[in-house]
Design a protein around this motif. Structure first.
Motif, PDB file in Angstrom:
ATOM      1  N   ILE A  37      52.117  50.726  38.811  1.00  0.00           N
ATOM      2  CA  ILE A  37      52.455  52.003  38.615  1.00  0.00           C
ATOM      3  C   ILE A  37      53.695  53.196  40.028  1.00  0.00           C
ATOM      4  N   LEU A 142      47.275  62.331  40.940  1.00  0.00           N
ATOM      5  CA  LEU A 142      46.278  61.947  40.623  1.00  0.00           C
ATOM      6  C   LEU A 142      44.576  62.351  40.818  1.00  0.00           C
ATOM      7  N   SER A 195      44.222  53.962  38.583  1.00  0.00           N
ATOM      8  CA  SER A 195      45.371  54.705  38.409  1.00  0.00           C
ATOM      9  C   SER A 195      46.722  52.653  37.307  1.00  0.00           C
ATOM     10  N   ASN A 199      46.289  51.982  33.773  1.00  0.00           N
ATOM     11  CA  ASN A 199      47.956  52.110  32.932  1.00  0.00           C
ATOM     12  C   ASN A 199      48.614  50.397  32.984  1.00  0.00           C
TER      13      ASN A 199
END
Length: 261
Positions: A37, A142, A195, A199
């Motif tokens: 991220i 998010l 996240s 990812n």
């Protein structure tokens, strides 16, 4: 050294990875930095600027991450906006690191839950008289709506403003790291947020991801990230009880300590 000989993948944003890398190395492990991220400013500051210009309207602020604190106050500083008005506000936060970040700006935190999740903060807020109060919630793109929904249920109003975006960074060493993972050369995968895991998982096919986790262990911070891993059909082998870097590294040490026993 409790983690001697262990290779541990660090998926935090590059600017936040230093703390985890240092903790791993202090325990004798080898940290392999592979950010999944990147934390960047929002495309527009219009909503944030409008809210900060009308700070008198709010009774309090909510921060659920150090990133929220960092980008919100950085923007105030860029506009030469005073923080004096904030000294009289209620400030609710999630996590000791977020509390520390607020206090570095000379402000006092009103409430921080014992467990470091937005859900636990929302439960504690249920004990407060918030009817008719107005709150500003600087957040990431998010962030979930758990807290705003809880506050609205308690009769408060909440203005959520996005002060940072979580995006996928450009990866130059994907093939190298994938090869290490598929060959079983990495012992632990660490994920500090949903996240970071999502990812990471997106880089692999379903079969590649299954092969990877068969050869390594997954360590996560807190129940929220653990649930994200489970929702993908996998299992977090190591889950820290507290949502801190220290607690996660400690949980990894305990895991290997129990194996040696």
């Amino acid at each position: 050294m409790s983690l001697s000989g262990k290779k541990i993948l660090v998926t935090r944003a590059a600017h936040q990875a230093v703390e985890l890398v240092r903790a791993i190395e202090q325990c004798g492990g080898e940290a392999i930095v592979f950010p999944t991220i990147e934390i960047v400013p929002p495309p527009s500051w219009e909503t944030c600027d409008r809210a900060s210009d009308n700070m008198y309207m709010y009774d309090g602020l909510i921060f659920t991450s150090t990133n929220g604190v960092k980008f919100f106050f950085r923007r105030l500083n860029e506009r030469n906006a005073s923080t004096n008005d904030l000294t009289t506000k209620m400030i609710f936060v999630v996590g000791d690191k977020t509390k520390d970040a607020i206090e570095r700006h000379g402000l006092k935190v009103t409430l921080v839950p014992e467990r470091f999740t937005a859900f636990d903060l929302s439960k504690q807020l249920g004990q407060e008289d918030l009817h008719g109060k107005a709150f500003l919630f600087p957040r990431g793109n998010l962030s979930k709506d758990t807290l705003p929904a809880a506050l609205k249920f308690l009769g408060a109003s909440v203005d959520s403003i996005v002060v940072y975006h979580t995006t996928k960074p450009k990866q130059e060493n994907v093939d190298e790291v994938k090869s290490m993972l598929l060959n079983g050369d990495i012992n632990i995968l660490t994920f500090t947020s949903p996240s970071t895991f999502n990812n990471f998982a997106a880089l692999f096919s379903t079969s590649e991801l299954a092969d990877t986790v068969r050869r390594t262990k997954i360590a996560v911070i807190g129940p929220v990230t653990a649930k994200t891993v489970e929702d993908a059909g996998l299992e977090a082998d190591i889950v820290s009880k507290e949502s801190t870097i220290e607690a996660m590294v400690g949980a990894i040490e305990d895991y290997y300590g129990s194996l040696r026993q």
